[in-house]
Design a protein around this motif. Structure first.
Motif, PDB file in Angstrom:
ATOM      1  N   VAL A  97       0.696  -1.305   0.093  1.00 13.72           N
ATOM      2  CA  VAL A  97      -0.179   0.200  -0.036  1.00 13.72           C
ATOM      3  C   VAL A  97       0.908   1.415  -0.045  1.00 13.72           C
ATOM      4  N   LEU A  98       1.906   1.115   0.763  1.00 11.53           N
ATOM      5  CA  LEU A  98       2.873   2.406   0.736  1.00 11.53           C
ATOM      6  C   LEU A  98       3.615   2.734  -0.631  1.00 11.53           C
ATOM      7  N   THR A  99       3.937   1.486  -1.134  1.00 12.33           N
ATOM      8  CA  THR A  99       4.476   1.809  -2.445  1.00 12.33           C
ATOM      9  C   THR A  99       3.537   2.314  -3.492  1.00 12.33           C
ATOM     10  N   SER A 100       2.331   1.928  -3.399  1.00 10.48           N
ATOM     11  CA  SER A 100       1.176   2.412  -4.281  1.00 10.48           C
ATOM     12  C   SER A 100       1.092   3.924  -4.201  1.00 10.48           C
ATOM     13  N   VAL A 101       1.072   4.399  -2.920  1.00  8.65           N
ATOM     14  CA  VAL A 101       0.799   5.610  -2.385  1.00  8.65           C
ATOM     15  C   VAL A 101       2.007   6.327  -3.013  1.00  8.65           C
ATOM     16  N   SER A 122       9.191   0.411  11.676  1.00  8.54           N
ATOM     17  CA  SER A 122      10.157  -0.416  11.726  1.00  8.54           C
ATOM     18  C   SER A 122      10.373  -1.519  10.304  1.00  8.54           C
ATOM     19  N   LYS A 123       9.247  -2.528  10.435  1.00 13.51           N
ATOM     20  CA  LYS A 123       9.166  -3.194   9.568  1.00 13.51           C
ATOM     21  C   LYS A 123       9.007  -2.715   8.152  1.00 13.51           C
ATOM     22  N   TYR A 124       8.516  -1.551   8.094  1.00 10.87           N
ATOM     23  CA  TYR A 124       8.315  -0.994   6.513  1.00 10.87           C
ATOM     24  C   TYR A 124       8.986   0.231   6.512  1.00 10.87           C
ATOM     25  N   SER A 125       9.960   0.363   7.328  1.00  7.42           N
ATOM     26  CA  SER A 125      10.815   1.748   7.205  1.00  7.42           C
ATOM     27  C   SER A 125      11.126   1.964   5.820  1.00  7.42           C
ATOM     28  N   LEU A 126      11.576   1.080   5.072  1.00  3.08           N
ATOM     29  CA  LEU A 126      12.295   1.377   3.753  1.00  3.08           C
ATOM     30  C   LEU A 126      10.945   1.991   2.747  1.00  3.08           C
ATOM     31  N   ASN A 166      12.978   6.683  17.138  1.00  6.21           N
ATOM     32  CA  ASN A 166      14.269   6.833  16.772  1.00  6.21           C
ATOM     33  C   ASN A 166      14.458   6.363  15.247  1.00  6.21           C
ATOM     34  N   HIS A 167      13.917   7.289  14.535  1.00 12.49           N
ATOM     35  CA  HIS A 167      13.848   6.981  13.044  1.00 12.49           C
ATOM     36  C   HIS A 167      14.786   8.014  12.201  1.00 12.49           C
ATOM     37  N   VAL A 168      16.129   7.969  12.585  1.00 14.03           N
ATOM     38  CA  VAL A 168      16.991   8.653  11.884  1.00 14.03           C
ATOM     39  C   VAL A 168      17.113   8.724  10.432  1.00 14.03           C
ATOM     40  N   GLY A 169      16.703   7.587   9.668  1.00 16.18           N
ATOM     41  CA  GLY A 169      16.699   7.483   8.354  1.00 16.18           C
ATOM     42  C   GLY A 169      15.438   8.288   7.856  1.00 16.18           C
TER      43      GLY A 169
END
Length: 285
Positions: free
Chosen positions: A131-135, A157-161, A191-194
């Motif tokens: 879903v995130l990719t489609s958005v 975390s799991k879908y951070s990329l 803690n989402h520095v990326g």
């Protein structure tokens, strides 16, 4: 002679002006079924600029708080009978059996209707990487983005990329809201520095960051102060944050005009905090 105008003879521009002010529920379940003219108008992308998806009903979570339904799962037997009023109505109106129902499917249908014009998007909890990719592919004009998750399927975390990829395509973004679904899981660290790095590089217009139900660790406050020093609106709701980390944040974010820390724990507003926050127009805690 009857001179009363028909609903389907209203000027299309007038219809779009009105329909653009409606919510998704009206646009999906009511307006299209009035007449053909309204059906056509309701599919105009200008009506779909604000996309606010409700979260799945908490009844989809069992007593042990193990998720009964995963939008990406192919195991139809694990799906609950009710997903909440909004999604249940979708199944009813469009004659979809629950065994073939997909939250991700609704999201893709609605986002496609926006045709790239969406500026406001709130995704339901536990949205999948797909879903995130489609958005990311079709919503380049977002100004407001809200992502939520629960303690088990954390998109942060799991879908951070996938989230970071989405952020890189949102150059117009102004407001980002991140949080957990359940307030009792405060052990989820922010803690989402990326993610913040991507925001600092690709989203130069971000002035509003909202985080809820998280533990704001020193790396989180340091990253915000370092990567987003010009942030103007900062909200931590129901979060844990240490005294020293709050001080670090105040020292780094000199342009804050609003700091919302209601229902937070871990710090005390003493003379030092009050002095450091004296330049902030609205400081609530």
């Amino acid at each position: 002679m009857d001179t009363q105008r028909r609903w389907d003879e209203l000027n299309p521009d007038c219809l779009l002006n009105v329909f653009g002010r409606l919510g998704m529920e009206e646009l999906l379940y009511d307006v299209p079924f009035v007449c053909k003219a309204w059906h056509r108008a309701s599919h105009n992308p200008s009506c779909w600029q604000s996309l606010i998806f409700p979260d799945i009903d908490h009844n989809a979570v069992d007593e042990d708080e193990n998720i009964k339904y995963d939008a990406s799962s192919a195991d139809n037997e694990s799906k609950p009978q009710s997903f909440g009023a909004f999604y249940d109505r979708f199944m009813h109106v469009y004659w979809i059996d629950s065994s073939h129902f997909s939250i991700g499917g609704i999201i893709k249908v609605v986002i496609k209707r926006s045709n790239g014009l969406a500026t406001v998007l709130k995704l339901p909890q536990n949205s999948t990487e797909e879903v995130l990719t489609s958005v990311s592919d079709v919503c380049p004009g977002l100004k407001f983005l809200s992502l939520s998750c629960d303690y088990k399927f954390s998109i942060l975390s799991k879908y951070s990329l996938a989230v970071q990829e989405l952020i890189t395509n949102c150059s117009n973004l102004e407001t980002l809201s991140l949080g957990l679904s359940y307030h009792r899981y405060r052990n989820q660290r922010f803690n989402h520095v990326g993610l913040l790095v991507q925001i600092s590089i690709h989203c130069k217009n971000v002035v509003d960051l909202r985080v809820s139900n998280s533990q704001i660790c020193k790396y989180g406050t340091f990253s915000i102060a370092t990567l987003l020093p010009k942030i103007k609106y900062l909200s931590f709701r129901k979060c844990d944050i240490d005294q020293k980390d709050l001080i670090s944040l105040l020292l780094g974010c000199k342009e804050l005009v609003l700091l919302d820390m209601r229902d937070c724990v871990g710090f005390k507003v003493d003379d030092e905090i009050s002095k450091l926050a004296s330049h902030i127009s609205t400081f609530v805690y």
